[in-house]
Design a protein around this motif. Structure first.
Motif, short mmCIF file in Angstrom:
data_model
loop_
_atom_site.label_atom_id
_atom_site.label_comp_id
_atom_site.label_asym_id
_atom_site.label_seq_id
_atom_site.Cartn_x
_atom_site.Cartn_y
_atom_site.Cartn_z
N LEU A 262 0.82 -1.21 0.00
CA LEU A 262 0.00 0.00 0.00
C LEU A 262 0.86 1.26 0.00
N ILE A 263 1.92 1.26 0.81
CA ILE A 263 2.79 2.44 0.88
C ILE A 263 3.57 2.62 -0.43
N ALA A 264 4.12 1.53 -0.95
CA ALA A 264 4.91 1.62 -2.18
C ALA A 264 4.04 2.07 -3.35
N SER A 265 2.82 1.55 -3.46
CA SER A 265 1.94 1.96 -4.56
C SER A 265 1.49 3.40 -4.40
N PHE A 266 1.33 3.86 -3.17
CA PHE A 266 0.96 5.26 -2.94
C PHE A 266 2.11 6.19 -3.33
N ARG A 267 3.35 5.79 -3.01
CA ARG A 267 4.50 6.60 -3.37
C ARG A 267 4.66 6.73 -4.89
N LYS A 268 4.19 5.72 -5.62
CA LYS A 268 4.37 5.71 -7.08
C LYS A 268 3.03 5.89 -7.80
N SER A 325 13.30 -0.44 2.12
CA SER A 325 12.93 0.97 2.27
C SER A 325 11.45 1.19 1.99
N TRP A 326 10.75 0.11 1.67
CA TRP A 326 9.30 0.13 1.40
C TRP A 326 8.98 0.99 0.17
N ARG A 327 9.91 0.95 -0.81
CA ARG A 327 9.69 1.66 -2.06
C ARG A 327 9.38 0.71 -3.21
N LEU A 328 9.71 -0.56 -3.07
CA LEU A 328 9.56 -1.51 -4.15
C LEU A 328 9.10 -2.86 -3.60
N CYS A 329 8.13 -3.45 -4.27
CA CYS A 329 7.60 -4.76 -3.86
C CYS A 329 7.64 -5.71 -5.04
N THR A 330 7.66 -6.99 -4.76
CA THR A 330 7.65 -7.99 -5.82
C THR A 330 6.22 -8.19 -6.33
N VAL A 331 6.11 -8.79 -7.52
CA VAL A 331 4.80 -9.12 -8.07
C VAL A 331 4.05 -10.04 -7.12
N THR A 332 4.76 -10.99 -6.51
CA THR A 332 4.12 -11.92 -5.57
C THR A 332 3.51 -11.18 -4.39
N GLN A 333 4.25 -10.22 -3.84
CA GLN A 333 3.71 -9.46 -2.70
C GLN A 333 2.47 -8.67 -3.11
N VAL A 334 2.48 -8.10 -4.31
CA VAL A 334 1.31 -7.37 -4.81
C VAL A 334 0.13 -8.32 -5.01
N GLU A 335 0.40 -9.49 -5.59
CA GLU A 335 -0.67 -10.45 -5.84
C GLU A 335 -1.26 -10.99 -4.53
N GLU A 336 -0.44 -11.08 -3.50
CA GLU A 336 -0.96 -11.51 -2.19
C GLU A 336 -2.03 -10.56 -1.69
N LEU A 337 -1.77 -9.26 -1.83
CA LEU A 337 -2.77 -8.28 -1.41
C LEU A 337 -4.01 -8.35 -2.29
N LYS A 338 -3.82 -8.57 -3.59
CA LYS A 338 -4.97 -8.70 -4.49
C LYS A 338 -5.86 -9.87 -4.08
N ILE A 339 -5.23 -10.97 -3.67
CA ILE A 339 -6.01 -12.14 -3.23
C ILE A 339 -6.88 -11.76 -2.03
N LEU A 340 -6.30 -11.05 -1.07
CA LEU A 340 -7.06 -10.63 0.11
C LEU A 340 -8.23 -9.74 -0.28
N VAL A 341 -7.98 -8.80 -1.19
CA VAL A 341 -9.04 -7.88 -1.62
C VAL A 341 -10.17 -8.65 -2.30
N ARG A 342 -9.82 -9.65 -3.12
CA ARG A 342 -10.85 -10.44 -3.80
C ARG A 342 -11.66 -11.28 -2.82
N MET A 343 -11.01 -11.75 -1.75
CA MET A 343 -11.71 -12.61 -0.79
C MET A 343 -12.62 -11.84 0.16
N LEU A 344 -12.36 -10.56 0.38
CA LEU A 344 -13.09 -9.81 1.40
C LEU A 344 -14.61 -9.84 1.25
#
Length: 571
Positions: A262-268, A325-344
């Motif tokens: 969330l922080i990395a995507s907000f920064r970018k 530094s919480w500026r860059l995340c892997t695709v896997t980390q992003v997809e993990e959050l997407k999974i949570l959002v889809r399940m909510l």
């Protein structure tokens, strides 16, 4: 930055992070250890005994509050719902602690100590006369003093914390005994989930048919004592299995990656996401690791705003480790959050479903107590009808395997029969019929009471039978869904989501009971759920839940229509 320049930059970042031969990915690591069938067997036995202990408190709690502590029906139901809600809220906290600091085994051990203390105090409060109010004399029933009530409630909430900690870690701890990379163990793991569900319900059956009867017909203290003894026995067996378990090392909070994305995507947020997903940041697996590493997830096109967290920029070069530094995340980390959002949304419908199911341990029991509990010369405690539900669960399992699934395989062209989401949908539909059946029985009971008759408690069986079917279709499927769909790094937390839904469902039901009581008792009226149910309208309350369950089912259909299961995993 041009797209042609991004691949060399990605390669440079990978080389920098892995020049020492270690992977920077912060995920769970499972020690390589030979599979020992005794480990999951001990977990299943532990769960059975723990279920007996917990049900020995929970099933008859609303009756104990009324007949021993002399509370009124509405407040007793609200108290039980609040306590049960805490019981199933605690696993979420326990899951975070287990994954972040203690590990699952240590979490179970510490929770057991708290659990045993609570069970000991509850048993003592039933034995020592000064810790409970005097028995009713004629029509006078002295209420519990503040001190007596506080002692009992404190013990109850120790049990809630203890069993919550056990629930948070035991199921994923048992599943951890199997390797995801071993096809043979994967098949065994699927069976483990089914047997775990069976162990839970066999424990409920044992308590509902034996301990509940002892509590109401022999002695409350003896019943509580047997429940506590089962927990002691479970603890002994669990400790004996310590040398043969596989242990997953705690690696930090599972919420860390969620916040990082969330922080990395907000920064970018001002950046554009490349159309070629291979330009997004990902890491390589370290094949020489002595641990079993989590798999990487394939990129999906949903919630593309979150993909910005994996976009590599020139400024990322200025950091030796841009991930830390919480500026860059892997695709896997992003997809993990997407999974949570889809399940909510799916999870949210589970809250209302759980709230409807809580009627079994509150208003169903109160309804049964207002009926003729004698069948022949034998008196049936109202709480014992939960045993009927467990027995019919076994019948529903046969119906599911021998009738429903073969038909589903032929008509849906699915070798597995009904999918997890379809089975959960069937469970949500059946709970509508359960509430309608309870309302019709209550309507008949009230009409019979007006003519001075009392209908048999056996007429409650249909609502328990339908609810058993709902449990079979939804219960196992929900366990499989949240564990199977969960990212590798969040399986404890996502498994705890099922318990959180139950928790919030109990709190919601407690809130609704309170609101209904306030509204229906205004103007000096007795209300829908008075102390004497013959003067109330419990049937209206059941019809209310029928409507709520119907609306929840419609919402579930909407949410699942476009749901996509977890994308194929990249080896």
């Amino acid at each position: 930055m041009e797209r042609g320049e991004q691949r060399p930059l990605l390669d440079e970042l990978w080389q920098r992070q892995y020049q020492d031969g270690r992977e920077a990915y912060d995920g769970p690591r499972l020690q390589r250890k030979p599979f020992d069938w005794r480990a999951p067997a001990i977990v299943l036995g532990f769960e059975y005994l723990e279920s007996v202990a917990y049900s020995g408190i929970a099933l008859n709690l609303v009756i104990y509050l009324g007949t021993v502590l002399h509370g009124d029906n509405a407040s007793n139901a609200a108290t039980v719902d609040a306590w049960t809600g805490t019981t199933f809220l605690a696993p979420l906290v326990g899951a975070v602690i287990a994954d972040s600091y203690w590990g699952k085994h240590k979490t179970i051990v510490i929770s057991l100590i708290i659990y045993l203390l609570g069970m000991l105090i509850i048993t003592s409060s039933a034995i020592i006369p000064s810790l409970r109010p005097a028995a009713c004399q004629g029509g006078s029933c002295p209420p519990a003093s503040m001190a007596q009530y506080l002692v009992f409630m404190s013990a109850l909430y120790l049990v809630a914390i203890g069993t919550g900690g056990v629930k948070s870690a035991l199921l994923p701890f048992g599943a951890d005994q199997y390797e995801d990379d071993n096809p043979e163990e994967i098949v065994k793991k699927q069976s483990f989930f089914s047997w775990f569900f069976v162990a839970v319900n066999l424990g409920v059956l044992t308590s509902g048919s034996l301990i509940v009867w002892i509590q109401q017909n022999v002695d409350w203290a003896l019943g509580f004592g047997i429940a506590a003894s089962c927990l002691v026995l479970a603890s002994v067996f669990f400790f004996l299995g310590t040398p043969i378990y596989r242990y997953q090392m705690p690696t930090g909070s599972p919420l860390k990656n969620v916040i990082k994305v969330l922080i990395a995507s907000f920064r970018k947020m001002s950046l554009e996401v490349p159309t070629d997903s291979t330009q997004l940041y990902e890491v390589h697996n370290d094949k020489d690791s002595c641990y079993l590493e989590p798999h990487k997830l394939a990129h999906t096109d949903e919630f593309r705003c979150l993909d910005k967290a994996a976009v590599v920029t020139d400024s990322d070069q200025n950091y030796s480790d841009p991930q830390s530094s919480w500026r860059l995340c892997t695709v896997t980390q992003v997809e993990e959050l997407k999974i949570l959002v889809r399940m909510l949304p799916i999870w949210a419908t589970g809250i209302l479903y759980s709230a409807a199911c809580t009627q079994m341990t509150t208003t169903f029991i109160q309804q049964g107590n207002a009926m003729n509990t004698k069948i022949g010369s034998f008196s049936i405690p109202a709480a014992s009808l939960t045993s009927i539900e467990v027995i019919f669960m076994m019948a529903w399992v046969v119906i599911h395997d021998k009738v429903v699934n073969p038909i589903a395989r032929r008509h849906l062209n699915n070798p597995l029969g009904l999918s997890q989401l379809q089975r959960m949908g069937v469970g949500r539909f059946l709970v509508i019929l359960t509430m309608a059946a309870a309302a019709l029985v209550e309507l008949w009971r009230l009409e019979s009471a007006k003519s001075g008759q009392s209908i048999s408690i056996a007429w409650q069986v249909p609502q328990y039978v339908i609810l058993a079917g709902s449990d079979v279709f939804c219960g196992i499927a929900q366990l499989e869904f949240f564990y199977g769909e969960a990212p590798d790094t969040m399986r404890s937390m996502c498994s705890a989501f099922s318990f959180l839904a139950i928790s919030l469902g109990n709190y919601l039901n407690s809130f609704i009971i309170t609101i209904v009581t306030l509204i229906t008792r205004s103007g000096g009226r007795p209300g829908w759920i008075p102390a004497d149910l013959n003067k109330g309208h419990l049937d209206y309350y059941f019809w209310l839940w029928t409507v709520i369950s119907l609306l929840n089912f419609v919402l579930y259909l909407v949410f699942t229509k476009n749901y996509k299961l977890k994308k194929a995993i990249i080896p």
